[in-house]
Design a protein around this motif. Sequence first.
Motif, PDB file in Angstrom:
ATOM      1  N   PHE A  14      -2.930   6.752  16.805  1.00 20.19           N
ATOM      2  CA  PHE A  14      -3.793   6.586  15.807  1.00 20.19           C
ATOM      3  C   PHE A  14      -4.652   5.237  15.791  1.00 20.19           C
ATOM      4  O   PHE A  14      -3.852   4.149  16.029  1.00 20.19           O
ATOM      5  N   LEU A  72      -0.454  -4.672   9.152  1.00 25.00           N
ATOM      6  CA  LEU A  72       0.346  -3.761   8.306  1.00 25.00           C
ATOM      7  C   LEU A  72       1.424  -3.004   8.952  1.00 25.00           C
ATOM      8  O   LEU A  72       1.383  -2.593  10.039  1.00 25.00           O
ATOM      9  N   TYR A  93       0.295   5.063   1.338  1.00 25.16           N
ATOM     10  CA  TYR A  93      -0.696   5.868   2.288  1.00 25.16           C
ATOM     11  C   TYR A  93      -0.208   7.416   2.144  1.00 25.16           C
ATOM     12  O   TYR A  93       0.903   7.585   2.397  1.00 25.16           O
ATOM     13  N   ARG A 127      -2.995  15.523   9.280  1.00 25.24           N
ATOM     14  CA  ARG A 127      -2.659  14.412  10.164  1.00 25.24           C
ATOM     15  C   ARG A 127      -3.391  12.981   9.473  1.00 25.24           C
ATOM     16  O   ARG A 127      -3.059  12.155  10.009  1.00 25.24           O
ATOM     17  N   GLN A 128      -4.529  13.184   8.936  1.00 21.29           N
ATOM     18  CA  GLN A 128      -5.662  12.203   8.667  1.00 21.29           C
ATOM     19  C   GLN A 128      -4.869  11.221   7.549  1.00 21.29           C
ATOM     20  O   GLN A 128      -4.278  11.643   6.520  1.00 21.29           O
ATOM     21  N   MET A 129      -4.768   9.886   7.581  1.00 17.59           N
ATOM     22  CA  MET A 129      -4.001   8.923   6.884  1.00 17.59           C
ATOM     23  C   MET A 129      -5.021   8.569   5.709  1.00 17.59           C
ATOM     24  O   MET A 129      -6.190   8.328   6.014  1.00 17.59           O
ATOM     25  N   MET A 171       8.620   9.896  11.955  1.00 17.23           N
ATOM     26  CA  MET A 171       8.622   8.440  11.857  1.00 17.23           C
ATOM     27  C   MET A 171       7.315   7.988  11.214  1.00 17.23           C
ATOM     28  O   MET A 171       6.610   8.619  11.034  1.00 17.23           O
ATOM     29  N   GLY A 172       7.487   6.723  10.987  1.00 13.30           N
ATOM     30  CA  GLY A 172       6.290   5.894  10.479  1.00 13.30           C
ATOM     31  C   GLY A 172       5.480   5.365  11.638  1.00 13.30           C
ATOM     32  O   GLY A 172       5.815   5.595  12.879  1.00 13.30           O
ATOM     33  N   LEU A 173       4.500   4.717  11.233  1.00 12.33           N
ATOM     34  CA  LEU A 173       3.541   4.412  12.539  1.00 12.33           C
ATOM     35  C   LEU A 173       3.915   3.084  12.738  1.00 12.33           C
ATOM     36  O   LEU A 173       4.552   1.890  11.948  1.00 12.33           O
ATOM     37  N   GLN A 184      -0.325  11.154   4.021  1.00 14.53           N
ATOM     38  CA  GLN A 184      -0.760  11.859   5.286  1.00 14.53           C
ATOM     39  C   GLN A 184      -0.442  13.200   5.178  1.00 14.53           C
ATOM     40  O   GLN A 184       0.517  13.996   5.350  1.00 14.53           O
ATOM     41  N   LEU A 202      -5.692   6.316   2.080  1.00 12.06           N
ATOM     42  CA  LEU A 202      -5.187   5.197   0.993  1.00 12.06           C
ATOM     43  C   LEU A 202      -4.880   5.869  -0.369  1.00 12.06           C
ATOM     44  O   LEU A 202      -5.786   6.271  -0.769  1.00 12.06           O
ATOM     45  N   PHE A 208       3.680   7.090   2.933  1.00  9.19           N
ATOM     46  CA  PHE A 208       4.009   5.872   3.499  1.00  9.19           C
ATOM     47  C   PHE A 208       3.721   4.790   2.747  1.00  9.19           C
ATOM     48  O   PHE A 208       2.600   4.527   2.338  1.00  9.19           O
ATOM     49  N   PHE A 216       0.948  -1.033   0.007  1.00 11.91           N
ATOM     50  CA  PHE A 216      -0.021  -0.009  -0.173  1.00 11.91           C
ATOM     51  C   PHE A 216       0.867   1.349  -0.057  1.00 11.91           C
ATOM     52  O   PHE A 216       2.102   1.105   0.419  1.00 11.91           O
ATOM     53  N   PHE A 265      -8.579   5.479   9.038  1.00 12.55           N
ATOM     54  CA  PHE A 265      -7.908   5.818  10.157  1.00 12.55           C
ATOM     55  C   PHE A 265      -8.727   6.992  10.958  1.00 12.55           C
ATOM     56  O   PHE A 265      -9.512   7.793  10.384  1.00 12.55           O
ATOM     57  N   GLY A 266      -8.648   7.141  12.390  1.00 15.88           N
ATOM     58  CA  GLY A 266      -9.195   8.285  12.813  1.00 15.88           C
ATOM     59  C   GLY A 266      -8.301   9.426  12.862  1.00 15.88           C
ATOM     60  O   GLY A 266      -7.037   9.255  12.236  1.00 15.88           O
ATOM     61  N   PHE A 307       4.565  -0.250   8.324  1.00 15.07           N
ATOM     62  CA  PHE A 307       4.940   0.814   7.407  1.00 15.07           C
ATOM     63  C   PHE A 307       6.278   1.614   7.576  1.00 15.07           C
ATOM     64  O   PHE A 307       6.995   0.912   8.366  1.00 15.07           O
ATOM     65  N   GLY A 308       6.485   1.917   6.309  1.00  9.84           N
ATOM     66  CA  GLY A 308       7.826   2.555   6.146  1.00  9.84           C
ATOM     67  C   GLY A 308       8.002   3.645   7.079  1.00  9.84           C
ATOM     68  O   GLY A 308       7.108   4.107   7.767  1.00  9.84           O
ATOM     69  N   GLY A 309       9.222   4.330   7.008  1.00  8.04           N
ATOM     70  CA  GLY A 309       9.460   5.637   7.617  1.00  8.04           C
ATOM     71  C   GLY A 309       8.997   6.959   6.987  1.00  8.04           C
ATOM     72  O   GLY A 309       9.115   7.906   7.786  1.00  8.04           O
ATOM     73  N   GLU A 360      -8.057  -1.968   2.802  1.00  7.72           N
ATOM     74  CA  GLU A 360      -7.981  -0.290   3.333  1.00  7.72           C
ATOM     75  C   GLU A 360      -8.144  -0.239   4.836  1.00  7.72           C
ATOM     76  O   GLU A 360      -9.147  -0.852   5.390  1.00  7.72           O
ATOM     77  N   TYR A 363      -2.172   2.279  16.494  1.00  5.55           N
ATOM     78  CA  TYR A 363      -0.884   2.850  15.975  1.00  5.55           C
ATOM     79  C   TYR A 363      -0.323   4.006  16.625  1.00  5.55           C
ATOM     80  O   TYR A 363      -1.032   4.858  17.239  1.00  5.55           O
TER      81      TYR A 363
END
Lengths: 113, 112
Positions: free
Chosen positions: B90, A101, A37, A43-45, B41-43, A39, A47, A91, A35, B103-104, A103-105, B100, B35
């Motif tokens: 999150f 899931l 994503y 802040r809302q993630m 950084m990532g999650l 942001q 897809l 991400f 995936f 997220f909040g 995630f990368g950095g 999918e 998360y």
Amino acid sequence: AQTVTQSQPEMSVQEAETVTLSCTYDTSESDYYLFWYKQPPSRQMILVIRQEAYKQQNATENRFSVNFQKAAKSFSLKISDSQLGDAAMYFCAYTNAGNMLTFGGGTRLMVKP
Amino acid sequence: NAGVTQTPKFRILKIGQSMTLQCAQDMNHNYMYWYRQDPGMGLKLIYYSVGAGITDKGEVPNGYNVSRSTTEDFPLRLELAAPSQTSVYFCASSTHYTGELFFGEGSRLTVL
């Protein structure tokens, strides 16, 4: 544990140009899902795009497409005709059976007008 | 559509205090996740649940607890807060782990 690596902490693109964000992952599995994503500053993630590893065809969603290279364990995101609203953290993420899931950095994308 | 709702959005805790981050989803999703995201950084996955009554640890579960008594709710409990728990949290949900994640908006927690 699975690892996802994004080697570009920051990228910059001119509005209307094309940019490619890189992602590599480490897995011994043959069946998995990838995936991207987004942001934004809110802040809302959100897809962006999803790829199933068993599908050879690269996924596309409007201006977003991926280059999925299974043998190289590479999953890059191409954004065409970049817009100011594309500015965000991106991400890359991986999941497979038994692993939630990962995630990368992240890569921060800046879009210049 | 409410989607995934997290409360509170911001909170400051003193070291040693405890609190619960609330998460509710109205999409009838079986999978729910917590998360944390540290600056730049990532999650990282703290805990997840595949259905009511079933929870499991993620990558960074120490210092946290969860419960899932209903499909809708998945609260995250922080016991004895430490500065290392300063982060943005999150909550997310999905129909399946391959799908999918929704997220909040995140909860920013500062421990001083």
